[in-house]
Design a protein around this motif. Structure first.
Motif, PDB file in Angstrom:
ATOM      1  N   CYS A  91       0.805  -1.225   0.000  1.00  0.00           N
ATOM      2  CA  CYS A  91       0.000   0.000   0.000  1.00  0.00           C
ATOM      3  C   CYS A  91       0.838   1.275   0.000  1.00  0.00           C
ATOM      4  O   CYS A  91       0.284   2.367   0.065  1.00  0.00           O
ATOM      5  CB  CYS A  91      -0.950   0.006   1.193  1.00  0.00           C
ATOM      6  N   SER A  92       2.152   1.157  -0.095  1.00  0.00           N
ATOM      7  CA  SER A  92       2.982   2.366   0.000  1.00  0.00           C
ATOM      8  C   SER A  92       2.885   3.256  -1.236  1.00  0.00           C
ATOM      9  O   SER A  92       3.392   4.367  -1.234  1.00  0.00           O
ATOM     10  CB  SER A  92       4.434   2.012   0.314  1.00  0.00           C
ATOM     11  N   LEU A 110       3.425   4.929   5.454  1.00  0.00           N
ATOM     12  CA  LEU A 110       4.088   4.084   4.460  1.00  0.00           C
ATOM     13  C   LEU A 110       4.289   4.821   3.142  1.00  0.00           C
ATOM     14  O   LEU A 110       5.295   4.611   2.459  1.00  0.00           O
ATOM     15  CB  LEU A 110       3.292   2.798   4.248  1.00  0.00           C
ATOM     16  N   VAL A 111       3.358   5.681   2.784  1.00  0.00           N
ATOM     17  CA  VAL A 111       3.519   6.492   1.573  1.00  0.00           C
ATOM     18  C   VAL A 111       4.701   7.442   1.739  1.00  0.00           C
ATOM     19  O   VAL A 111       5.520   7.600   0.826  1.00  0.00           O
ATOM     20  CB  VAL A 111       2.220   7.259   1.241  1.00  0.00           C
ATOM     21  N   LYS A 112       4.834   8.064   2.920  1.00  0.00           N
ATOM     22  CA  LYS A 112       5.983   8.942   3.181  1.00  0.00           C
ATOM     23  C   LYS A 112       7.287   8.157   3.121  1.00  0.00           C
ATOM     24  O   LYS A 112       8.280   8.638   2.572  1.00  0.00           O
ATOM     25  CB  LYS A 112       5.837   9.606   4.550  1.00  0.00           C
ATOM     26  N   ASN A 115       8.143   7.476  -0.474  1.00  0.00           N
ATOM     27  CA  ASN A 115       8.670   8.680  -1.120  1.00  0.00           C
ATOM     28  C   ASN A 115      10.133   8.912  -0.758  1.00  0.00           C
ATOM     29  O   ASN A 115      10.945   9.289  -1.606  1.00  0.00           O
ATOM     30  CB  ASN A 115       7.822   9.896  -0.764  1.00  0.00           C
ATOM     31  N   LYS A 116      10.488   8.682   0.498  1.00  0.00           N
ATOM     32  CA  LYS A 116      11.882   8.840   0.934  1.00  0.00           C
ATOM     33  C   LYS A 116      12.786   7.794   0.266  1.00  0.00           C
ATOM     34  O   LYS A 116      13.887   8.114  -0.160  1.00  0.00           O
ATOM     35  CB  LYS A 116      11.983   8.753   2.445  1.00  0.00           C
ATOM     36  N   VAL A 117      12.303   6.560   0.175  1.00  0.00           N
ATOM     37  CA  VAL A 117      13.072   5.502  -0.489  1.00  0.00           C
ATOM     38  C   VAL A 117      13.273   5.857  -1.964  1.00  0.00           C
ATOM     39  O   VAL A 117      14.383   5.763  -2.492  1.00  0.00           O
ATOM     40  CB  VAL A 117      12.386   4.122  -0.336  1.00  0.00           C
TER      41      VAL A 117
END
Length: 136
Positions: A91-92, A110-112, A115-117
């Protein structure tokens, strides 16, 4: 998503090719890098198909980089070989596989993280890996 041997071998191959002055053939690279020839050939063809390598046919055939090492990002190399976007969790990407986005407290975090990854993988170039072993 765990990165597979294909990603590792693609990176090793691109590093190897970038350090040579002429096109490199699969036989020689397989021996030098200790990678199974058929697996390496498949990886290199995938990279060529996606425009990351140029392939030359014939007796003096082989592979060369399609662009400068500083133009390759770790993310594009991995996405090419893995044939899917790098995803930390299902769900990221912002879509819940269970259609419960509105009740999920974890998905925004998880979305944040995703984005960082993604930003981190975009910031590492093939050149930076070669020059300083990918240190950031």
């Amino acid at each position: 998503m765990l990165l597979t041997k294909a990603s590792e071998y693609a990176l090793l191959s691109l590093i190897y090719i970038s350090r040579q002055n002429k096109s490199q053939d699969v036989d020689h690279m397989s021996s030098e890098l200790n990678i199974p020839k058929s697996f390496l050939a498949k990886i290199l063809q995938t990279l060529a198909k996606d425009g990351l390598l140029i392939s030359f046919k014939g007796a003096k055939g082989g592979f060369t980089l399609a662009k400068s090492p500083k133009e390759y990002t770790l993310k594009e190399i991995i996405n090419s070989v893995e044939k899917k976007e790098i995803s930390v969790f299902d769900c990221s990407g912002g879509i819940c596989p269970n259609n419960k986005e509105e009740n999920c407290f974890l998905m925004p975090v998880l979305v944040k993280l995703q984005n960082k990854v993604d930003d981190f993988l975009e910031s590492i170039t093939l050149a930076s890996i070669i020059e300083d072993n990918g240190k950031k």
